[in-house]
Every structure is written in structure tokens, then in C-alpha cells.
Design a protein around this motif. Structure first.
Motif, short mmCIF file in Angstrom:
data_model
loop_
_atom_site.label_atom_id
_atom_site.label_comp_id
_atom_site.label_asym_id
_atom_site.label_seq_id
_atom_site.Cartn_x
_atom_site.Cartn_y
_atom_site.Cartn_z
N SER A 2 47.93 -0.16 -19.27
CA SER A 2 48.62 -0.57 -18.06
C SER A 2 48.08 -1.89 -17.52
N VAL A 3 48.75 -2.37 -16.47
CA VAL A 3 48.20 -3.41 -15.62
C VAL A 3 47.83 -2.75 -14.30
N ILE A 4 46.75 -3.21 -13.69
CA ILE A 4 46.22 -2.60 -12.48
C ILE A 4 46.26 -3.61 -11.34
N ILE A 5 46.80 -3.20 -10.20
CA ILE A 5 46.86 -4.06 -9.03
C ILE A 5 45.49 -4.04 -8.35
N ARG A 6 44.77 -5.16 -8.42
CA ARG A 6 43.44 -5.27 -7.80
C ARG A 6 43.53 -5.77 -6.37
N ALA A 62 46.46 -9.93 -7.17
CA ALA A 62 45.56 -10.10 -8.33
C ALA A 62 45.80 -8.91 -9.24
N ILE A 63 46.02 -9.18 -10.53
CA ILE A 63 46.43 -8.14 -11.47
C ILE A 63 45.51 -8.18 -12.69
N GLN A 64 44.97 -7.00 -13.03
CA GLN A 64 44.08 -6.89 -14.20
C GLN A 64 44.82 -6.25 -15.36
N PHE A 65 44.54 -6.74 -16.56
CA PHE A 65 45.21 -6.24 -17.77
C PHE A 65 44.22 -5.40 -18.57
N THR A 66 44.66 -4.22 -18.96
CA THR A 66 43.77 -3.29 -19.67
C THR A 66 43.90 -3.37 -21.18
N GLU A 67 44.76 -4.25 -21.65
CA GLU A 67 44.89 -4.52 -23.08
C GLU A 67 45.53 -5.90 -23.25
N GLY A 98 40.91 -6.76 -19.87
CA GLY A 98 39.97 -6.95 -18.78
C GLY A 98 40.20 -8.18 -17.94
N GLU A 99 41.00 -9.14 -18.42
CA GLU A 99 41.20 -10.37 -17.66
C GLU A 99 42.07 -10.13 -16.42
N VAL A 100 41.79 -10.92 -15.38
CA VAL A 100 42.50 -10.79 -14.11
C VAL A 100 43.33 -12.05 -13.85
N LEU A 101 44.58 -11.85 -13.53
CA LEU A 101 45.47 -12.94 -13.13
C LEU A 101 45.49 -12.98 -11.61
N SER A 102 45.17 -14.15 -11.03
CA SER A 102 45.18 -14.30 -9.58
C SER A 102 45.84 -15.62 -9.20
N PHE A 103 46.13 -15.77 -7.91
CA PHE A 103 46.90 -16.92 -7.45
C PHE A 103 46.33 -17.48 -6.16
N GLY A 104 46.51 -18.80 -5.96
CA GLY A 104 46.21 -19.43 -4.69
C GLY A 104 47.48 -19.56 -3.86
N GLU A 105 47.47 -20.47 -2.89
CA GLU A 105 48.61 -20.68 -2.01
C GLU A 105 49.50 -21.81 -2.55
#
Length: 334
Positions: A2-6, A62-67, A98-105
Motif C-alpha cells: 500500500s501507500v500510507i498517508i503520513r 506526505a505519502i510513503q510507499f511500501t513497495e 520506504g520513500e516518502v513523497l512530500s510537497f511544498g507550497e
């Protein structure tokens, strides 16, 4: 997996292109506000254009990927990061476990769209996975996404997607994408064409000209239902005996203060408020990127004028889609 909402962001939800056949019984369409960017995100990762994805609004999650998986994000130009590495919108990216996708403004724009190769698992209701917040149906438990939510990936990869995994194993990012500058010219102009509707008969030519001469600003009252604008009153009188008229995405109403209100996806089906007209279909998607204090200028067009512009817009979209298909075919044949 899954993807996890951090981090949840402000208004993050699962949407596809919406429920198409139920507005006559009062069930709104829902679906992505900016459907052009929805389609582009899915195309980039080799999905069907109508596949469900994650719509992100104003303050992004911010979203983390489990695979490992392939993603693309489109829409407003929010700075994006894979862990601490800055990455680019309108491109294909390989996310590792394990990588996390995040965003600024974002300096401009309001919404962004995250497509995941193979699609995501979501509750389907009336033929759509779109989240209906009002009715608490579809998407992920019928609500916006929250910290800790896990969204399952379908992982039903096509031969193209399997080849993309292979091609991006080393580089992690495709060396091609959609030109953002070209899209910005289309998306971030302030002029919106309005096509006359049944309600336009209540307004005289002087009032329409007055509307066209004004610059309106988006108030802080904007959501998936619509945008409330502020500026000089469109008219200085009260329209009486206004019948109930059908409402659709892009319909421009006048509220009790005679200020324009532009309807979006989660609108009501009928309204007795005066109607100025409807935003031309080729300008509908850029409504999604309007934010508080951004400007809107209306220009009235005839149906014939709007049809000519629609043909030009359709050609513009066709060129972009043809370019994506061409580059994906190159990836498949590497």
C-alpha cells in the motif's frame, strides 16, 4: 502492499472522473475538479485516463510507499520531494520501498493529482470510485484521507508498465515529460469565456457589458461545490420570479448580494438564483486552480464562437496526448 498517508494535507481524496448518469435524481457527479490534469497523470504512468487517483488540494499530503511503484503528479506547480530530493511534475518517477513523497507550497494553483501505475483500490459506488464527502460514499470510507490511512495498490501492471519499471531502475526518473510552460499559458490566464444560457434573458446588454468590464476576486469561500467571487455587483436590482433552472459544473449564478458564484463538481442539481451563463467547457478545468484572491474576468461568447475555440482546444489536448503516447511507445521499445 500500500501507500500510507503520513501527513493528510488539507483536502486529500480519491477521485476518478465522476458519476456520469445520476444528476437528474440529485446525486452530484463528484470526480476530479481538474479532469485534464487527472487524465495526464494517468496517461504518464500508463493507466487508463479514467483510473482513480489521489486529488490533493492547497496543502498537500506526505505519502510513503511500501513497495516500488511508478507515479506521476500533475496540476499546480507544488515543489515536490522524494525524501530530500526535489523531483519534477509531469514526469514518471520510480518510488522505492520506504520513500516518502512530500510537497511544498505552490505560488500559483490549488490542486494537484497523483497517479499510481496500475491504479488504487477504492470503494466503488454507482459505477465510480470518486469520494462523495456529503454522502460518505466511494473512495476511502467515503471521506477525505487522514494520517495513517493505507491505500492498497492494484498492481495489475501492463507490459508497458513492467517495461517502465525496468527502464527506470537506474535513473529513477524519465528523461522526458510534458512541457509545463505550455500548460501554464492555458491554465493561469484570468479570462473565462461564458456561454449564454436560459437565465441570460434576465440581463440586458448594459449589464452584461458591466460584468465583462469588472475584475472579480475569489473569496475564501471556495471548495468542491463552487467559487464565490467578490467585486462590484453585477446588477443593482433584484430579479423576481426566477424559475428553478438546472445547474452544472461551470454555471455562473448570482447570490443574494448579486456577486458571481461559479459552480464546481459537487454542485446542486437545481437553483432559483439568477444565472449569467456557463463557463465554456475548454475553460472549465482551469477553475480548479483558482485560489483565494486570484482574479477572474468574464467574457461573453456566442455558442458559435465557443465551438470554434473548443475545436482549437481539442487540437491542443490532442497534441499533448499524442506526444505522451509517442514517448511511452519509445519506452516500450527500448
Amino acid at each position: 502492499m500500500s501507500v500510507i498517508i503520513r501527513e493528510s494535507g488539507l483536502y486529500t481524496s480519491i477521485q476518478d472522473l465522476g458519476r456520469q448518469k445520476y444528476q437528474h435524481i440529485g446525486i452530484v457527479k463528484n470526480g476530479s475538479i481538474d479532469q485534464f490534469n487527472h487524465r495526464l497523470a494517468n496517461m504518464l504512468v500508463g493507466n487508463n485516463e479514467d483510473e482513480a487517483l489521489i486529488e490533493m488540494t492547497f496543502k498537500l499530503p506526505a505519502i510513503q510507499f511500501t513497495e516500488p511503484t511508478l507515479i506521476a503528479f500533475t496540476g499546480a506547480n507544488f515543489p515536490a520531494y522524494k525524501d530530500n530530493e526535489k523531483i519534477t511534475p509531469y514526469k514518471i518517477h520510480l518510488m522505492n520501498k520506504g520513500e516518502v513523497l512530500s510537497f511544498g507550497e505552490a505560488a500559483k494553483g490549488t490542486r494537484a493529482y497523483l497517479a499510481i501505475a496500475g491504479g488504487i483500490v477504492a470503494e466503488e459506488w454507482l459505477g465510480s470510485k470518486s469520494t462523495s464527502i456529503r454522502l460518505q460514499m466511494g473512495g476511502h470510507n467515503g471521506r477525505i484521507l487522514q494520517v495513517g490511512d493505507e491505500i492498497e495498490m492494484c498492481r495489475n501492471y501492463t507490459s508497458l508498465q513492467k517495461k517502465l519499471f525496468e527502464n527506470l531502475e537506474e535513473t529513477k526518473t524519465a528523461d522526458w515529460g510534458v512541457d509545463q510552460y505550455t500548460l501554464a499559458l492555458n491554465y493561469f490566464t484570468d479570462i473565462f469565456h461564458v456561454v449564454s444560457g436560459e437565465g441570460m434573458t434576465h440581463f440586458n446588454e448594459a449589464e452584461i457589458k458591466h460584468l465583462e468590464n469588472q475584475v472579480y476576486k475569489v473569496t475564501n469561500r471556495f471548495n468542491r461545490t463552487g467559487l464565490t467571487l467578490e467585486g462590484k455587483s453585477v446588477i443593482n436590482r433584484k430579479i423576481v420570479d426566477q424559475p428553478f433552472l438546472s445547474v452544472k459544473k461551470g454555471t455562473v449564478l448570482l447570490n443574494q448580494e448579486n456577486q458571481p458564484v461559479v459552480m464546481l463538481n459537487d454542485h446542486q442539481s437545481l437553483s432559483s438564483y439568477p444565472q449569467i451563463g456557463t463557463i465554456a467547457s475548454y475553460h472549465i478545468d482551469k477553475l480548479a486552480q483558482k485560489k483565494h484572491n486570484s482574479k477572474m474576468i468574464f467574457k461573453k461568447l456566442t455558442i458559435q464562437e465557443a465551438e470554434l475555440n473548443l475545436k482549437k482546444h481539442a487540437q491542443f489536448i490532442k497534441q499533448i496526448k499524442t506526444g505522451i503516447k509517442y514517448k511511452l511507445n519509445e519506452e516500450l521499445n527500448k
